[in-house]
Design an enzyme around this catalytic site. Structure first.
Site, PDB file in Angstrom:
ATOM      1  N   GLU A 107      50.785  61.202  93.228  1.00 58.40           N
ATOM      2  CA  GLU A 107      51.779  61.200  94.486  1.00 58.40           C
ATOM      3  C   GLU A 107      53.219  61.814  94.073  1.00 58.40           C
ATOM      4  OE1 GLU A 107      49.283  56.908  95.529  1.00 58.40           O
ATOM      5  OE2 GLU A 107      51.565  57.032  95.243  1.00 58.40           O
ATOM      6  N   GLU A 129      40.304  57.902  95.872  1.00 57.34           N
ATOM      7  CA  GLU A 129      40.367  56.533  96.315  1.00 57.34           C
ATOM      8  C   GLU A 129      40.180  56.108  97.699  1.00 57.34           C
ATOM      9  OE1 GLU A 129      44.595  56.714  93.358  1.00 57.34           O
ATOM     10  OE2 GLU A 129      44.537  55.600  94.938  1.00 57.34           O
TER      11      GLU A 129
HETATM   12  C1  XIL Z   1      46.775  50.042  93.722  1.00 52.09           C
HETATM   13  C2  XIL Z   1      45.789  48.921  92.984  1.00 52.09           C
HETATM   14  O1  XIL Z   1      44.739  48.845  93.890  1.00 52.09           O
HETATM   15  C3  XIL Z   1      46.294  47.459  93.143  1.00 52.09           C
HETATM   16  O2  XIL Z   1      45.564  46.534  92.543  1.00 52.09           O
HETATM   17  C4  XIL Z   1      47.670  47.560  92.576  1.00 52.09           C
HETATM   18  O3  XIL Z   1      48.545  46.260  92.805  1.00 52.09           O
HETATM   19  C5  XIL Z   1      48.698  48.789  93.278  1.00 52.09           C
HETATM   20  O4  XIL Z   1      47.939  49.884  93.143  1.00 52.09           O
HETATM   21  N1  XIL Z   1      47.668  54.916  95.082  1.00 52.09           N
HETATM   22  C6  XIL Z   1      47.134  54.933  93.586  1.00 52.09           C
HETATM   23  C7  XIL Z   1      46.401  53.573  93.061  1.00 52.09           C
HETATM   24  O5  XIL Z   1      47.239  56.034  93.001  1.00 52.09           O
HETATM   25  O6  XIL Z   1      46.671  53.546  91.709  1.00 52.09           O
HETATM   26  C8  XIL Z   1      46.930  52.295  93.888  1.00 52.09           C
HETATM   27  O7  XIL Z   1      46.358  51.283  93.439  1.00 52.09           O
HETATM   28  C9  XIL Z   1      46.788  52.484  95.241  1.00 52.09           C
HETATM   29  C10 XIL Z   1      47.674  53.815  95.848  1.00 52.09           C
END
Ligand code: XIL
Length: 366
Positions: free
Chosen positions: A157, A274
């Site tokens: 990101e 994701e």
């Molecule tokens: C999120 C996890 O799912 C949560 O459990 C944690 O509290 C915060 O992070 N983008 C990403 C992920 O790259 O690593 C994030 O994951 C969600 C957004």
């Protein structure tokens, strides 16, 4: 809301043509990893080991459906180190060992991110030591897992059109304390620490065909061209795809496919990393909501999997009971969220069949 109203609602969301998806294949679908493998694709999910402690059924589901996994939290800096120079790899090692035992590939996540930094690192970071701290962290973590991982999300990101920078870089502790070339340095340091892993630039909102998404796509292609021209070892791009139900009309269109094509033309491997669907604006009725969520999975994956450079699909969880969306974007009506392919009892939903159908109808990768 009756079916007719619901179809009208889906029409308004640009989903009418996808309304019936998933219904057809109810009986037929094989495990998603198998359907994906038959097309030369990888399918998997993120995982935190505590979910297996909470549910043995979830462990069985995970083993049945996935051949690639991302540690949801175990490899993030604040999970690995809560005091200077001290690293605890316990959970991350258990994760990698579990995957190795079960022939599941591991996507390392993530080395350089503005979020989930330990308090000590945020406090210590300065322009004077930023580069050394970043490279030291990469050497320690990527070095520790060298040769064991399929890929690393080296940076996460890093773009934000709202920064109004010509390069589109997001303001971050790394931009402030290392400089605009921190991305190049991170990829070079990771390649040195683990020459075997596929090195991935993971990014959000690239899936959106709106002003924000298009600005990100342009910034990524421009920066990618500069970095690749300098021989920076970037092998893949990860599209997070945390999809919002209300943005269905901005998903899966020709400009999105053209963007994926541009990445493919540069020899970049693409991963959906994701994937989930936020259902906060969808109807309360679980059946109608599941159909709407399934429609989004279908629309997005059909467009994505048409692109030969797309090599894998990773959801951000498998079952609704283990989704970060419950905390990140709960429904106003307080009803449990339903963003993933399996329900809270690990039973397949319309979204599962929708994903299965898109894998079944995807062109085979060479
Ligand atoms: C999120 C996890 O799912 C949560 O459990 C944690 O509290 C915060 O992070 N983008 C990403 C992920 O790259 O690593 C994030 O994951 C969600 C957004």
């Amino acid at each position: 809301m009756d079916r007719r109203d619901f179809i009208k609602e889906l029409g308004a969301m640009g989903l009418a043509e996808w309304a019936g998806v998933g219904a057809m294949a109810q009986a037929a679908a094989a495990p998603l990893r198998q359907l994906a493998a038959s097309k030369g694709l990888l399918f998997g999910s993120c995982l935190a080991l505590k979910y297996f402690v909470q549910s043995a059924v979830y462990q069985q589901l995970f083993l049945a459906q996935c051949d690639i996994a991302t540690p949801e939290v175990h490899m993030k800096w604040n999970s690995l180190s809560n005091q200077p120079e001290v690293y605890a790899f316990g959970n991350a090692d258990k994760f990698v060992a579990f995957c190795a035992t079960n022939h599941i590939k591991v996507r390392g996540h993530t080395l350089v991110w503005r979020d989930e930094l330990p308090a000590w690192a945020t406090a210590q970071l300065t322009p004077g030591n930023g580069q050394a701290m970043m490279v030291d962290h990469i050497r320690k973590v990527a070095g520790h897992f060298a040769g064991k991982l399929y890929s690393w999300d080296v940076v996460n990101e890093v773009l934000d059109p709202g920064s109004h920078r010509p390069d589109g870089l997001r303001d971050s502790p790394w931009l402030q304390n290392v400089g605009a070339d921190y991305i190049e340095q991170a990829f070079r340091a990771t390649a040195a620490a683990d020459p075997h892993a596929l090195l991935v630039w993971n990014e959000n909102y690239l899936e959106l065909s709106n002003g924000f998404g298009s600005a990100k796509r342009t910034a990524m292609l421009n920066l990618l061209d500069r970095l690749l021209a300098r021989g920076v070892p970037i092998h893949g791009v990860g599209l997070e795809a945390h999809l919002r139900g209300e943005q269905a009309s901005a998903l899966g269109d020709a400009s999105y496919e053209a963007f994926l094509g541009e990445l493919g033309r540069r020899g970049i491997k693409i991963f959906i990393t994701e994937l989930d669907v936020q259902d906060a604006t969808f109807p309360a009725d679980a059946g109608a909501r599941d159909q709407a969520v399934a429609g989004i999975y279908s629309k997005f994956l059909t467009a994505s999997l048409r692109q030969p450079a797309v090599r894998g699909v990773v959801t951000w969880g498998l079952a609704d009971s283990f989704s970060w969306i419950a905390g990140y974007r709960p429904r106003k009506d307080g009803l449990p969220v339903r963003p993933l392919p399996f329900d809270a009892n690990c039973q397949p939903k319309a979204a599962y069949y929708a994903i299965a159908e898109t894998l079944e109808s995807a062109p085979r990768r060479a």
